[in-house]
Scaffold this motif. Sequence first.
Motif, PDB file in Angstrom:
ATOM      1  N   ALA A 165       5.961   2.362  -0.296  1.00 10.67           N
ATOM      2  CA  ALA A 165       4.452   1.222   0.236  1.00 10.67           C
ATOM      3  C   ALA A 165       4.915   0.311   1.181  1.00 10.67           C
ATOM      4  CB  ALA A 165       5.081   1.052  -1.113  1.00 10.67           C
ATOM      5  N   GLN A 166       3.855  -0.492   1.966  1.00 11.15           N
ATOM      6  CA  GLN A 166       4.112  -0.921   2.829  1.00 11.15           C
ATOM      7  C   GLN A 166       3.692  -2.321   2.742  1.00 11.15           C
ATOM      8  OE1 GLN A 166       4.711   0.820   7.164  1.00 11.15           O
ATOM      9  NE2 GLN A 166       4.614   2.438   5.831  1.00 11.15           N
ATOM     10  N   LYS A 204       3.943   6.273   7.959  1.00 13.62           N
ATOM     11  CA  LYS A 204       3.391   6.135   6.010  1.00 13.62           C
ATOM     12  C   LYS A 204       2.371   5.437   6.204  1.00 13.62           C
ATOM     13  CE  LYS A 204       8.236   7.249   4.472  1.00 13.62           C
ATOM     14  NZ  LYS A 204       7.701   8.876   5.425  1.00 13.62           N
ATOM     15  N   ILE A 205       1.102   5.406   6.668  1.00 18.10           N
ATOM     16  CA  ILE A 205      -0.132   4.872   6.985  1.00 18.10           C
ATOM     17  C   ILE A 205      -1.214   4.833   6.326  1.00 18.10           C
ATOM     18  CG2 ILE A 205       1.003   2.995   8.302  1.00 18.10           C
ATOM     19  CD1 ILE A 205      -0.905   4.184  10.188  1.00 18.10           C
ATOM     20  N   LYS A 221      -6.980  -0.421  13.587  1.00 22.76           N
ATOM     21  CA  LYS A 221      -7.093  -1.029  12.921  1.00 22.76           C
ATOM     22  C   LYS A 221      -5.614  -1.222  11.578  1.00 22.76           C
ATOM     23  CE  LYS A 221      -9.264  -3.821   8.946  1.00 22.76           C
ATOM     24  NZ  LYS A 221     -10.372  -3.825   8.194  1.00 22.76           N
ATOM     25  N   ARG A 222      -5.782   0.145  11.217  1.00 23.81           N
ATOM     26  CA  ARG A 222      -4.516   0.459  10.258  1.00 23.81           C
ATOM     27  C   ARG A 222      -3.281   0.179  11.132  1.00 23.81           C
ATOM     28  NH1 ARG A 222      -4.546   4.099   5.859  1.00 23.81           N
ATOM     29  NH2 ARG A 222      -6.252   3.240   5.400  1.00 23.81           N
ATOM     30  N   HIS A 242       0.606  -1.031  -0.300  1.00 21.77           N
ATOM     31  CA  HIS A 242       0.033   0.031  -0.237  1.00 21.77           C
ATOM     32  C   HIS A 242       0.473   1.502  -0.143  1.00 21.77           C
ATOM     33  CE1 HIS A 242      -3.852  -2.404   0.993  1.00 21.77           C
ATOM     34  NE2 HIS A 242      -3.141  -3.059   1.370  1.00 21.77           N
ATOM     35  N   ALA A 243       0.371   1.872  -1.065  1.00 21.54           N
ATOM     36  CA  ALA A 243       1.359   3.644  -1.289  1.00 21.54           C
ATOM     37  C   ALA A 243      -0.047   4.660  -0.813  1.00 21.54           C
ATOM     38  CB  ALA A 243       2.091   3.927  -2.494  1.00 21.54           C
ATOM     39  N   PHE A 244       1.029   5.000  -0.093  1.00 19.21           N
ATOM     40  CA  PHE A 244      -0.415   6.911   0.610  1.00 19.21           C
ATOM     41  C   PHE A 244       0.497   8.506   0.032  1.00 19.21           C
ATOM     42  CE2 PHE A 244      -0.714   2.816   3.228  1.00 19.21           C
ATOM     43  CZ  PHE A 244      -2.352   2.734   3.152  1.00 19.21           C
TER      44      PHE A 244
END
Length: 191
Positions: A115-116, A154-155, A165-166, A82-84
């Motif tokens: 991205a994680q 970076k979430i 949750k995140r 996931h990238a934000f």
Amino acid sequence: MEDNMKKIKEIIVVEGKDDTVAIKRAVNADTIETNGSAVNESCIEQVRLAQQTRGAIIFTDPDFPGQKIRNIISEQVKGCKHAFLTKKEALPKSGRGIGVEHASPEAIRNALKDAQLMDEEASEEISQQDLIDAGLIGGPGAKERRERLGTILKIGFTNGKQLYKRLKMFQISTETFYEAMIQINQEENHE
């Protein structure tokens, strides 16, 4: 396209054509377009194949529809990165709207670099009470603190319910969480 542009191995999942154009200005990458929040089975199958063959990075707008798309795909295709972008990075220079298509090439490259992988089975380290005690849920300034925390870790930005949750999905340790909160508190004390 420049030869010296960074090549991204994974296929990047975006919302539409304008996002693809912005991605290709920033990096050498292939994309899958969801064409809005009504993600159909054909799109899910494309993302599933991408994840199995090259890996996938979900990179949607930092707004409600973008989060909805991210959730739909995450639930059906495990193992995506996931990238934000922050909302500030996704604002247009003029006009209305918010999205990947408005971000600078540098902001896009940074988001992709950071991205994680989310882990649905992460252990619970940070409690709801920790979030309340840190002023991230309820009370004055909670939204701004969550936004800053999402940027530091970076979430991405979340509401109060999503934050827990995140943090769990990204396996954010209590140590990392508290380091970020110390940084936020120091910034607030210097304002």
